[in-house]
Design a protein around this motif. Sequence first.
Motif, PDB file in Angstrom:
ATOM      1  N   CYS A 277      -2.521   0.174  -3.733  1.00 12.68           N
ATOM      2  CA  CYS A 277      -2.985  -1.159  -3.365  1.00 12.68           C
ATOM      3  C   CYS A 277      -3.734  -1.040  -2.037  1.00 12.68           C
ATOM      4  O   CYS A 277      -3.349  -0.254  -1.165  1.00 12.68           O
ATOM      5  N   ASN A 278      -4.789  -1.829  -1.897  1.00 13.87           N
ATOM      6  CA  ASN A 278      -5.593  -1.786  -0.669  1.00 13.87           C
ATOM      7  C   ASN A 278      -4.843  -2.514   0.458  1.00 13.87           C
ATOM      8  O   ASN A 278      -4.314  -3.603   0.235  1.00 13.87           O
TER       9      ASN A 278
ATOM     10  N   TYR B 281      -8.295  -2.105  -4.279  1.00 18.32           N
ATOM     11  CA  TYR B 281      -7.424  -0.926  -4.374  1.00 18.32           C
ATOM     12  C   TYR B 281      -7.997   0.193  -3.515  1.00 18.32           C
ATOM     13  O   TYR B 281      -9.079   0.052  -2.953  1.00 18.32           O
ATOM     14  N   MET B 282      -7.263   1.273  -3.399  1.00 18.82           N
ATOM     15  CA  MET B 282      -7.841   2.453  -2.765  1.00 18.82           C
ATOM     16  C   MET B 282      -7.536   3.670  -3.623  1.00 18.82           C
ATOM     17  O   MET B 282      -6.436   3.771  -4.190  1.00 18.82           O
TER      18      MET B 282
ATOM     19  N   SER C 270       0.822  -1.219   0.000  1.00 21.25           N
ATOM     20  CA  SER C 270       0.000   0.000   0.000  1.00 21.25           C
ATOM     21  C   SER C 270       0.849   1.260   0.000  1.00 21.25           C
ATOM     22  O   SER C 270       0.656   2.151  -0.822  1.00 21.25           O
TER      23      SER C 270
ATOM     24  N   LEU D 128      -7.718   3.871   6.279  1.00 24.77           N
ATOM     25  CA  LEU D 128      -8.737   3.119   5.536  1.00 24.77           C
ATOM     26  C   LEU D 128      -9.044   1.804   6.237  1.00 24.77           C
ATOM     27  O   LEU D 128     -10.207   1.411   6.407  1.00 24.77           O
TER      28      LEU D 128
ATOM     29  N   SER E 130     -12.342   2.870  -0.845  1.00 23.41           N
ATOM     30  CA  SER E 130     -11.902   1.554  -1.301  1.00 23.41           C
ATOM     31  C   SER E 130     -12.597   1.253  -2.620  1.00 23.41           C
ATOM     32  O   SER E 130     -13.785   1.513  -2.769  1.00 23.41           O
TER      33      SER E 130
ATOM     34  N   PRO F 122      -3.542   4.627   4.120  1.00 23.69           N
ATOM     35  CA  PRO F 122      -3.986   3.229   4.077  1.00 23.69           C
ATOM     36  C   PRO F 122      -4.357   2.689   5.464  1.00 23.69           C
ATOM     37  O   PRO F 122      -5.347   1.968   5.615  1.00 23.69           O
TER      38      PRO F 122
END
Length: 556
Positions: A323-324, A331-332, A215, A286, A309, A283
């Motif tokens: 990348c999540n 993903y974000m 991430s 999130l 997201s 991240p």
Amino acid sequence: MMDSGSDSPLYLGLDFSTQQLKVVAIDGDLNVVHQNYLQFDSELPEFRTQGGVYLHMDRLTVTSPVLMWVKALDLLLDKMKKEGFDFSRVRALSGSGQQHGSVFWRTGASQTLAHLHPDQNLHQLLQDSFSVLDSPVWMDSSTSYQCQNLEVATGGALRLAQVTGSRAYERFTGNQICKLYQSRSARFWCTERISLVSSFAASLFLGGFASIDYSDGSGMNLLDIRTKRWSEVCLEATAPHLGRLLGLPVPSTSVLGPVSNYFVHRYGFSENCSVVAFTGDNPASLAGMRLQQGDMAVSLGTSDTVFLSIQEPRPALEGHIFCNPVDLEAYMALLCFKNGSLTRERIKNQCSGGTWEHFSATLRETSPGNNGNIGFYFDSQEITPPASGVHRFDSDNFEVSHWSPQVELRALVEGQFLSRRLHAERLGYSITAGTRVLATGGASSNRELLQVRFFSIRQKFLICFLLVLIHQDQNRYPFTQTGSIFLLVRFWLMCSALRFTPWICPTRPAWGRPTGRCTVIYPSKGSGTDPLYLNAVSNTLYLTAVSNAVIPNRHY
Ligand SMILES: Nc1ncnc2c1ncn2[C@@H]1O[C@H](COP(=O)(O)OP(=O)(O)O)[C@@H](O)[C@H]1O
Ligand SMILES: O=C(CO)[C@@H](O)[C@H](O)COP(=O)(O)O
């Protein structure tokens, strides 16, 4: 703050952000049992930072002293020890860092890290372990030349965005590395390893170089966000032997190894305490906020960010795809605004006697729409959009040079939120009925600020939304650390094969049923009272202001 008499396992999360280092410990039931922080400017005045950074003479280069971060960790852990925190209960630890910042370890640093003597402070032991003492951070915009070259070398801005999730951005780590290689090559050549702020912090605990996670690694213009490997083309266009200097990237939930003996002997950590990969602060937020499909988050830290997201990455010329951190398939999407809290602080000092109470009172006392006045304040070169300068427009759309303090303050806040909303919508991240907007970061404790809503009515359709304002009692512990903890608790409990629903948010047990740490605000139904600034005229004004703004060094 500690729960007394218990010896149940604890999980520790740290956040190395722009202005401070924060720590939070939770137990296996996700109760917060300890929180602490250290403010860089006031508690480490010998480093002479402002807002945790140095702004260089060119007003584009922005760095932070790496030894300040190391010393902050020393002092924070000492503080915790003094307050009786029982480190031996910590089963696993993780954390986050401001994104994009880079740390250059000098040749020999891995040996030093592996043999730290517990009688000494980390900042004494690591004094000679960095080839660059001033680490470039996310506020830096000095690498336009390198950005231009990277885009040319990789087939253009859009192509680069398709591979790495973003076109070339000045603050992204690859461009910072390239600048170092081109302008101070001796420093580059005596570098053994390059870390992000997050993986640097993990390295301190690990006693060895920690891997960069997918991430945070997405914020470098180097990682292929689909294959999750470094892009060879990008590496080659940036600097020699870069793959070796970066090490292999890993999933954000990876366990990197046990905490080093230094922490066992100096602070009493258990030798079985695991270090889980650290990630970027956004991240981690999130993860901690447990964003669900359709939710949107706004972080009001030093920067303002908007993120969500997503399943399918659609990289564009504006914004970022990372990348999540919790779902390897997802993903974000993120937009970053540099002129956030620091600009609000400036206006607070100039227009409301320097207190947030007065700032909030002014917002309460002035009317939404600000009688047609609106302003756009790019004190330093903005990221989204790449503009600078202050632009004030009156109700006749004429640019004016000054206002009363009350009008100025409201114009700033409305202009900021209009910009956040417009840029999110331009990327297709629109608000529909039932969309929840979750706020975190230092400024999210300010109710009046959040009530200047930035998502609202368009063309007579009432877009009903639920604004979920989540803040911690003391305004200090947003989701970042709990996000990191969340990752490691999830991992740990899964490994322990306990029966556990991993996606329980520590601060929000169920939607719509807030705990003491969580406030839910429902939008007003009064559609007629929605501010003028959200209409088409203001949108046009905003775009005009931006296109008239000086956009230095960005000719591609
Ligand atoms: N009551 C408040 N109202 C508005 N902003 C606030 C308030 N309290 C703190 N802030 C802002 O929060 C910012 C710090 O947020 P934080 O999330 O801790 O930053 P970071 O994690 O980037 O170091 C400060 O720059 C300050 O302007
Ligand atoms: O550059 C970005 C995101 O791309 C910033 O959001 C940094 O990650 C700094 O975060 P805060 O210290 O403002 O939380």
